[in-house]
Scaffold this motif. Structure first.
Motif, PDB file in Angstrom:
ATOM      1  N   SER A  98      12.814  32.429  38.358  1.00  0.00           N
ATOM      2  CA  SER A  98      13.921  31.835  39.118  1.00  0.00           C
ATOM      3  C   SER A  98      13.417  31.311  40.457  1.00  0.00           C
ATOM      4  O   SER A  98      13.684  30.156  40.823  1.00  0.00           O
ATOM      5  N   VAL A 110      18.266  28.007  38.339  1.00  0.00           N
ATOM      6  CA  VAL A 110      18.653  29.143  37.488  1.00  0.00           C
ATOM      7  C   VAL A 110      19.962  29.739  38.001  1.00  0.00           C
ATOM      8  O   VAL A 110      20.084  30.062  39.185  1.00  0.00           O
ATOM      9  N   THR A 139      18.824  35.631  34.399  1.00  0.00           N
ATOM     10  CA  THR A 139      17.891  35.508  35.514  1.00  0.00           C
ATOM     11  C   THR A 139      16.866  36.651  35.506  1.00  0.00           C
ATOM     12  O   THR A 139      17.159  37.742  35.009  1.00  0.00           O
TER      13      THR A 139
END
Length: 544
Positions: A98, A110, A139
């Motif tokens: 991320s 993300v 995530t």
């Protein structure tokens, strides 16, 4: 998002006015990847050898795009190394996928809990339209806690991804996916541990037949140096009351023989979550509080993996953290911080935390406070057990447990505090002398008082007297207290408390506070010229 609970207002609230603006505590900072010295005031005991590792959000925007929720910020790991009465500090952003992808594009790529990533503007209209039908990818921004499996440290959030990290350099070594080892879609950042190092955790799985809650066990030993979660097993799967709307949970309880799962009426509407991207809504929009549902305690035998047939019920409540659970004289005592309203998860939007003046006061005064409470669960329920009478025979206990049917016991709690705790805003981020007293009868717990949206005091509670000691200073905001046992400790509170103290009123004025756990007096502090946002959880990694 706000639910004004007038009944709770009368019993649990001390209204406050003129709350200070804490915007700097929820603002982005720079990392400090190389260790820097601190200035020690007072004395830091020379018997402390090791490092306090802490985790929490540290970056709240990329380019001109901002995260919406406190839980969304990029994970920033902190390390306070303590050796010979001196302290060094370093911090590092977790190099998650991320963080890396967002940094490369300088925009939010993300999605996080409260922030939906917008479609890539570089794609054509049709591609952007199709992307709305894709399932959001979980995530790997592991910003909640440091956890330990098989002797290795990981940073964790509540998805299926963790990162194994070097506890000295804070470098990410490996991204680890729970779902490669067992059939779960995530796990909490609050595992429990048996004395031999066996870890227990919980995670949901989403199957064709709906959602299930799963109890996970991870063995303490490793077969090779590259081992991560090998040998992890699902001990037990529990069907939710409504398989399309399972409960959200942040942690769970554990006694010597049982895992205690608390099915609370903070619900996740799976249809809303799955279709969120299509509707342009983030995950938190599918999480809601249903005050009309009771809370259910499920007991799972750690040896057999069987769920006990008796279920324990209480009124609607919400809980994030348990304090302790132990068995004694045929009862299981479950101690936890809980509040009468479960809206707070949606109150921690960054725009709310950054409010000031009357808007901030009103925001705080309409939130339910967390308080430490004990439930007493009778374990020896049989077909002979009398219905409709209080089964709690423990002296000096005001909790009740009444059999409604042979498999249903309705419970009420007793307070683990006096009235005076209400003046400190309740208590959260509880800690105990875990190494010696987890799953055992105990006398003391520690936590943060919450006369603000974040902790603004440190509290030590004595369960025998219900009296407490407090460390509190104007404009200073302490993190979760971490207890460290002193060498040759005899009594339960022989040790120190570590907490990271930050302030919104003075730049780069952070310090590590060391309190004598017995007297709650300050022993020393290590001042570090950096800014740190308010974080979540941490652990002490002993090098002694």
């Amino acid at each position: 998002l706000f639910h004004f609970n007038a009944a709770a207002q009368k019993t649990n609230f001390t209204k406050v006015h003129g709350l200070p603006d804490i915007t700097p505590l929820v603002s982005s900072v720079q990392e400090t990847p190389e260790p820097i010295p601190t200035t020690v005031k007072g004395t830091i005991p020379t018997w402390i050898h090791g490092s306090l590792l802490r985790n929490g959000p540290g970056k709240f925007e990329f380019g001109n795009q901002h995260y919406n929720h406190w839980f969304d910020g990029m994970a920033l790991m902190h390390r306070f190394q303590i050796e010979d009465g001196q302290v060094t500090y370093r911090s590092r952003f977790l190099c998650s996928d991320s963080y890396t992808q967002n940094s490369e594009r300088n925009r939010i790529i993300v999605s996080e809990f409260g922030t939906l990533a917008l479609p890539d503007p570089c794609k054509n209209f049709f591609q952007r339209f199709l992307s709305r039908f894709e399932m959001p990818k979980p995530t790997d921004n592991a910003s909640v806690n440091f956890v330990k499996y098989k002797g290795d440290y990981y940073v964790s959030t509540e998805t299926n991804y963790m990162h194994r990290v070097d506890p000295d350099t804070l470098e990410s070594k490996q991204k680890v996916d729970w779902s490669k080892f067992i059939a779960v879609n995530g796990a909490t950042a609050h595992p429990h541990f048996d004395p031999d190092g066996t870890a227990y955790n919980m995670g949901n799985s989403y199957r064709n037949k709906g959602a299930f809650y799963n109890i996970i066990r991870v063995p303490p030993e490793r077969d090779g140096p590259e081992d991560t979660l090998e040998g992890a097993k699902i001990l037990c799967s529990i069907a939710p009351r409504d398989k399309s709307k399972p409960s959200y949970y942040h942690s769970f309880g554990m006694s010597e023989n049982y895992v205690v799962f608390i099915e609370q009426p903070i619900k996740m509407d799976l249809f809303k979550i799955v279709t969120g991207r299509l509707r342009g809504k983030s995950l938190n929009e599918g999480v809601y509080w249903d005050p009309n549902q009771e809370t259910i305690f499920h007991l799972i035998d750690k040896q057999t993996g069987k769920e006990m047939p008796v279920k324990y019920y209480t009124k609607a409540l919400s809980t994030f953290h348990q304090i302790n659970a132990f068995e004694q004289d045929g009862f299981l005592m479950l101690d936890m911080c809980c509040s009468d309203d479960g809206q707070s998860i949606n109150n921690f939007l960054i725009q709310n935390l950054r409010q000031s003046g009357e808007a901030l006061d009103e925001m705080y005064n309409t939130m339910s406070r967390p308080f430490p409470r004990r439930f007493v669960l009778p374990l020896n329920i049989t077909s002979e057990t009398l219905l409709e009478q209080n089964l709690n025979t423990r002296p000096d206990s005001t909790a009740t447990a009444v059999c409604r049917t042979k498999n249903q016991v309705f419970c009420t709690f007793e307070d683990l505090h006096g009235e005076d705790l209400k003046d400190y805003g309740g208590l959260e981020f509880p800690h105990i002398n875990y190494a010696r007293y987890n799953t055992k009868p105990y006398r003391y717990y520690y936590g943060c008082g919450f006369r603000h949206l974040v902790g603004d005091s440190l509290i030590k509670m004595d369960l025998e007297s219900k009296k407490f000691k407090v460390w509190r200073q104007p404009d200073l905001y302490p993190s979760e207290p971490v207890f460290i046992l002193s060498p040759n400790a005899v009594e339960e509170d022989d040790g120190v408390i570590l907490s990271v103290i930050i302030t919104p009123v003075k730049d780069k004025s952070t310090f590590l506070l060391v309190l004598d756990a017995k007297t709650f007096e300050e022993l020393g502090r290590a001042e570090v010229p950096v800014n740190i946002p308010y974080g979540f959880h941490g652990v002490f990694n002993s090098s002694a």
